[in-house]
Each structure stands twice: as C-alpha cells, then as structure tokens.
Design an enzyme around this catalytic site. Structure first.
Site, PDB file in Angstrom:
ATOM      1  N   HIS A 173       1.496  -0.404  -5.327  1.00 19.62           N
ATOM      2  CA  HIS A 173       2.509  -1.141  -4.557  1.00 19.62           C
ATOM      3  C   HIS A 173       3.566  -1.579  -5.555  1.00 19.62           C
ATOM      4  CE1 HIS A 173      -0.243  -1.579  -1.068  1.00 19.62           C
ATOM      5  NE2 HIS A 173      -1.155  -1.498  -2.012  1.00 19.62           N
ATOM      6  N   HIS A 194      -1.773   5.195  -5.536  1.00 24.84           N
ATOM      7  CA  HIS A 194      -1.936   3.905  -4.858  1.00 24.84           C
ATOM      8  C   HIS A 194      -1.402   2.812  -5.771  1.00 24.84           C
ATOM      9  CE1 HIS A 194      -4.829   1.180  -2.298  1.00 24.84           C
ATOM     10  NE2 HIS A 194      -3.723   0.523  -2.662  1.00 24.84           N
ATOM     11  N   HIS A 254      -4.504   1.819   4.286  1.00 20.62           N
ATOM     12  CA  HIS A 254      -5.587   1.062   3.665  1.00 20.62           C
ATOM     13  C   HIS A 254      -6.683   0.891   4.719  1.00 20.62           C
ATOM     14  CE1 HIS A 254      -2.607   0.158   0.668  1.00 20.62           C
ATOM     15  NE2 HIS A 254      -3.326  -0.763   0.050  1.00 20.62           N
ATOM     16  N   GLU A 305     -11.364  -1.511   2.574  1.00 20.65           N
ATOM     17  CA  GLU A 305     -11.250  -2.319   1.344  1.00 20.65           C
ATOM     18  C   GLU A 305     -12.082  -3.577   1.604  1.00 20.65           C
ATOM     19  OE1 GLU A 305      -7.344  -3.955   0.606  1.00 20.65           O
ATOM     20  OE2 GLU A 305      -7.800  -4.455  -1.489  1.00 20.65           O
TER      21      GLU A 305
END
Ligand SMILES: Nc1ncnc2[nH]cnc12
Ligand SMILES: [Zn+2]
Length: 335
Positions: A21, A19, A195, A198
């Site tokens: 970005h 994970h 996702h 979160e």
C-alpha cells in the site's frame, strides 16, 4: 541463524512485490516533512513520538494511525515524493517489478482531487527504473455506492491503473458487499484482487473467489483452517500475497516462528512474500524475506521458489514475465 550465503541470496535475488500500500510506505520523517510543507497539524510532536505509537494490537488499531499519517498528502508532488521514495527502497532490495495499491477514498474524502492522486503516483512510477503498475483499492468499511463513485471518478485515468483491490477493515465487511462494483470492473477488463483471510474467516476467501472472481488473494493465510479451500487454492494455483512482518505486527500470528508460510508452500499454494505497509511494520522486501527465513526452516530451494512465485503471480504480459523468470533462474543457477 541464517548463513551468510542464504542472506546474500535473499538480498540479491530478483523480486516482484505484489502487495504494497503506497500510503503504508510513508516513513515518519516524510510524514513530518510533508506536514510542515503543507501546514498540516499532526497529533504527534516528533518523529520519535509517532514511531512509538506503532504498537498495534490488530488491523483496526493500525488503520487508525495509517489513515492519520496519510492526511499530510495534499498536492501532486506529495504523492510523487512518497512513491519515488518507496521505489528507491524497492530498487535497493532488487525488486524488479511492483504492483502498487493506492487508496483514493482516503484522499478524496479530504477534498484531494482524483487527478492529483493518480498523476502524482503514476509519474513517479514512470520516472523509476523499477517496473511499476497501479491497483486502485476500494475501502471496504465504506459503502459500495462510495466505491462505485470512486471508480467513476477514476475512469478518466483508466490507462494509469491495471486493476482494483479491496482493503481496510475486513471483519464485518465481506467481499460480497462489493459484488456489483467488482462485476463492473471485470467488464472494464481490470484485474481483480481482494484482501481476504487476513483477520477474516475462510468464508471470505470463498466469496472473494466465487462472488468477486478475484485473480489473487491478498494475505489469505487463514485458508489453512479449511482443508477443502487449501486444496482448491493449490489446484487452481491461486496466488496468495503473504506479508509476514505485517502478520506479526498486527498479531495475526504471535511470533514469526508460528507463521504458516512454509505450510502454505508445502500444501502446494502459490505463496508470495510482500511488505504490505513497510514504514509501519518494520521493513521492506528484504527485511520480510530475512525475518521469515531466520524464523522458519526455509532454504535455497524455497528462496528460488518464492522469487519465481512473485513473477508467476504478477499481472505482466507473458513475454515480460518469461524474461523476469529467466532472470530468476539464471540468478539461482549461478548461486
Ligand atoms: N494489511 C492491511 N489490511 C487491510 N487493509 C490495509 N490497508 C493497508 N494495509 C492493510
Ligand atoms: Zn494489505
């Protein structure tokens, strides 16, 4: 406080990062260098001024700055340089395998062609000793039609990414908004992640699983609010890609001492540790492990389990996965 042995183990153990970005690995220094190279005007006068703006109150307050930072990326070499810099940091943290998210819509919306984005990132992966694959993320604050058009534009480069994900502003943009495009990606044989949980509620984790049919949940920390969901995630060994420093910086938890990573592990969930947007959240993989182990009652056996979990949850051919897991076990046998 961590003892020296545990700190060394956390630094040196083999890791998989699931994970990250890539646009969130853009350090302020590189943002300024690329802005100058490309003649892009930034809203901040200096590296220090930009860094001082990294005081987030929630996910959206971060995303606004994150998208502004990505505006310096124009040429294939820019995407290459960003990715190469991340992979060097990952290698230094003993990351052996990484599955990198990228957000094409952030760039195509500014007129950057898809081939420039994908080829730049992909070429840096090929030039690195770290095993690296790519996951194309759809921005959930945009429409599903936009996601479909993005998928179509990326399909000529289908061999260069292994899956798709769903990121950006979670609350108000539930997974089911993207049911059709994810079904198409499934038909194409792409891996699926999203996702969920979160900032969004457990209901979003359910629809990521049942409507999108994802194979991993990114974050997912809010699952513990629902006992049935928690039991299901454990039973199905559905991986959660947890990002501890991110959760603190975005105020998902007030302090690391309150983070629920240990509760997730104790519930039998396949939790992994990841960096999310390391340039913005104060650290890469080793920083995430060290901050978490400093704040929570975690020891060697948890380190071993977390190191294994990253490879267990990775989208790797079975033979390669077993090779990495053998490396993890050999490392811990020698500790
Ligand atoms: N933590 C995060 N949540 C949602 N979208 C993101 N894009 C980059 N980082 C993200
Ligand atoms: Zn993320």
């Amino acid at each position: 406080m961590l003892n020296d042995q545990l700190r060394r183990v956390l630094q040196q153990m083999p890791k998989a990062e699931l994970h990250i970005h890539i646009e969130g690995s853009l350090e302020p220094e590189l943002i300024f260098a690329l802005a100058e190279r490309n003649g892009v005007k930034l809203a901040y006068g200096s590296v220090e001024e930009l860094r001082a703006a990294y005081a987030f109150t929630d996910l959206q307050s971060f995303l606004d700055i994150y998208y502004a930072g990505a505006s310096v990326l124009l040429k294939e070499q820019d995407f290459y340089d960003m990715t190469a810099a991340y992979l060097k940091r990952a290698e230094a943290d003993n990351v052996r395998h990484t599955e990198i998210f990228f957000d094409p819509q952030t760039h195509t919306a500014r007129g950057v062609p898809m081939d420039v984005i994908i080829n730049g990132i992909y070429r840096a992966c090929q030039d690195s000793p770290v095993s690296a694959t790519l996951i194309l993320c759809f921005l959930r604050h945009l429409s599903e039609e936009d996601a479909v058009a993005t998928l179509e534009a990326a399909l000529p480069y289908r061999d260069k990414f292994i899956g798709v994900g769903l990121d950006s502003s979670e609350v108000g943009n539930p997974p089911e908004k993207f049911a059709r495009v994810f079904a198409r990606c499934r038909d194409l044989g792409l891996h699926l992640v999203a996702h969920a949980g979160e900032e969004g509620p457990p209901a979003y984790i359910y629809t990521a699983l049942d409507t999108l049919k994802v194979e991993r949940i990114d974050h997912g920390v809010r699952c513990l609010e629902d006992a049935e969901l928690t039991a299901r995630l454990a039973k199905e060994q559905m991986a959660l890609t947890v990002c501890p420093l991110s959760n603190i910086k975005l105020c998902v938890f007030d302090q690391m001492e309150q983070h629920n990573l240990l509760q997730l592990l104790d519930a039998g969930i396949l939790a992994t540790v990841n960096s999310d947007d390391p340039a913005y959240f104060g650290g890469y993989m080793n920083d995430n492990f060290i901050a978490t182990f400093e704040a929570l009652p975690l020891g060697l056996s948890h380190a071993h389990r977390l190191s294994r979990n990253g490879f267990v949850a990775a989208f790797l051919p079975e033979e390669q996965k077993q090779k990495f897991l053998a490396e993890v076990d050999a490392f811990f046998a020698a500790v």
